[in-house]
Scaffold this motif. Structure first.
Motif, short mmCIF file in Angstrom:
data_model
loop_
_atom_site.label_atom_id
_atom_site.label_comp_id
_atom_site.label_asym_id
_atom_site.label_seq_id
_atom_site.Cartn_x
_atom_site.Cartn_y
_atom_site.Cartn_z
N SER A 203 0.70 -1.21 -0.06
CA SER A 203 -0.22 -0.01 0.04
C SER A 203 0.84 1.24 0.13
O SER A 203 0.80 2.34 -0.74
CB SER A 203 -0.95 -0.08 1.18
OG SER A 203 -0.16 0.11 2.51
N LYS A 204 2.11 1.33 0.56
CA LYS A 204 2.94 2.24 0.53
C LYS A 204 3.45 2.71 -0.79
O LYS A 204 3.97 3.65 -1.18
CB LYS A 204 4.21 2.26 1.75
CG LYS A 204 3.66 2.73 3.06
CD LYS A 204 4.68 2.57 4.04
CE LYS A 204 4.35 2.59 5.44
NZ LYS A 204 5.39 2.56 6.32
N LEU A 205 3.79 1.53 -1.34
CA LEU A 205 4.40 1.54 -2.77
C LEU A 205 3.40 2.05 -4.02
O LEU A 205 3.96 2.71 -4.75
CB LEU A 205 5.08 0.23 -3.01
CG LEU A 205 6.33 -0.24 -2.35
CD1 LEU A 205 6.68 -1.87 -2.85
CD2 LEU A 205 7.48 0.59 -2.65
N SER A 206 2.19 1.56 -3.52
CA SER A 206 1.06 1.88 -4.52
C SER A 206 0.85 3.27 -4.31
O SER A 206 0.14 4.00 -5.36
CB SER A 206 0.20 1.01 -4.46
OG SER A 206 -0.39 0.93 -3.26
N LYS A 207 1.07 4.16 -3.30
CA LYS A 207 0.65 5.66 -3.30
C LYS A 207 1.75 6.57 -3.84
O LYS A 207 2.22 6.88 -4.78
CB LYS A 207 0.61 5.93 -1.69
CG LYS A 207 -0.41 5.45 -0.95
CD LYS A 207 -0.70 5.86 0.26
CE LYS A 207 -1.66 5.45 0.94
NZ LYS A 207 -1.64 5.71 2.40
#
Length: 182
Positions: free
Chosen positions: A178-182
């Motif tokens: 989720s941090k990588l996708s933001k």
């Protein structure tokens, strides 16, 4: 009772045999003198008269009959006494045998009751041992189940800890994604 019958039969056959089959006993002194007189008459006259022969036969016959009658009379007296004694002996022996038989029956009854008691004890002991053995088998089976369940518990505990670790890793991966996708 049969021994009494056979004994009496033996006695009666002996007495009959002795009376009828026995040779005449040794001549009495009167018989000897009679024979001597007869011999002297035949020597003197040369021929015996028929009346002399008839009288000698009659007197011999009479003497023999008298002798046999006296023998049979004494035999009858002794035989009847013997029969009575034999009968009394047989009765006494029968009474002894009856008392021994009664004693044996009583002893047999006692022994049977003792045997029954011993058999019942052995049955109870064998039932107890059977119950004991079955209880022992049940106990061993339960102990085995307990040990199996303890092993399963250990495995379950390990699985729970692995599951928790995997959940933690999964949550961490989701956060990283989720941090990588933001």
């Amino acid at each position: 009772m049969s021994s009494l019958y056979s004994r009496s039969k033996d006695l009666s056959s002996r007495s009959r045999k002795s009376l009828s089959d026995s040779p005449p006993s040794s001549p009495s002194p009167s018989t000897k003198t009679f024979r001597q007189e007869r011999a002297s008459r035949s020597d003197s006259s040369g021929v015996e008269s028929p009346s002399d022969r008839l009288s000698s036969r009659t007197s011999t016959y009479t003497r023999r009959e008298n002798r046999l009658a006296s023998l049979s009379k004494t035999d009858d007296d002794s035989a009847s006494k013997d029969y009575k004694k034999l009968y009394e002996d047989a009765l006494a022996e029968n009474e002894k045998l009856k008392s021994r038989l009664d004693d044996s029956k009583q002893e047999l009854t006692k022994i049977r009751s003792q045997l029954d008691r011993v058999t019942q004890r052995q049955d109870r002991i064998s039932e107890r041992s059977t119950v004991f053995e079955s209880e022992k088998r049940e106990k061993e089976a339960l102990e085995k189940k307990v040990s199996d369940m303890e092993e399963e518990l250990k495995v379950l505990t390990e699985l729970k800890s692995d599951n928790q670790r995997l959940k933690d890793e999964n949550g961490a991966l989701i956060r990283v994604i989720s941090k990588l996708s933001k």
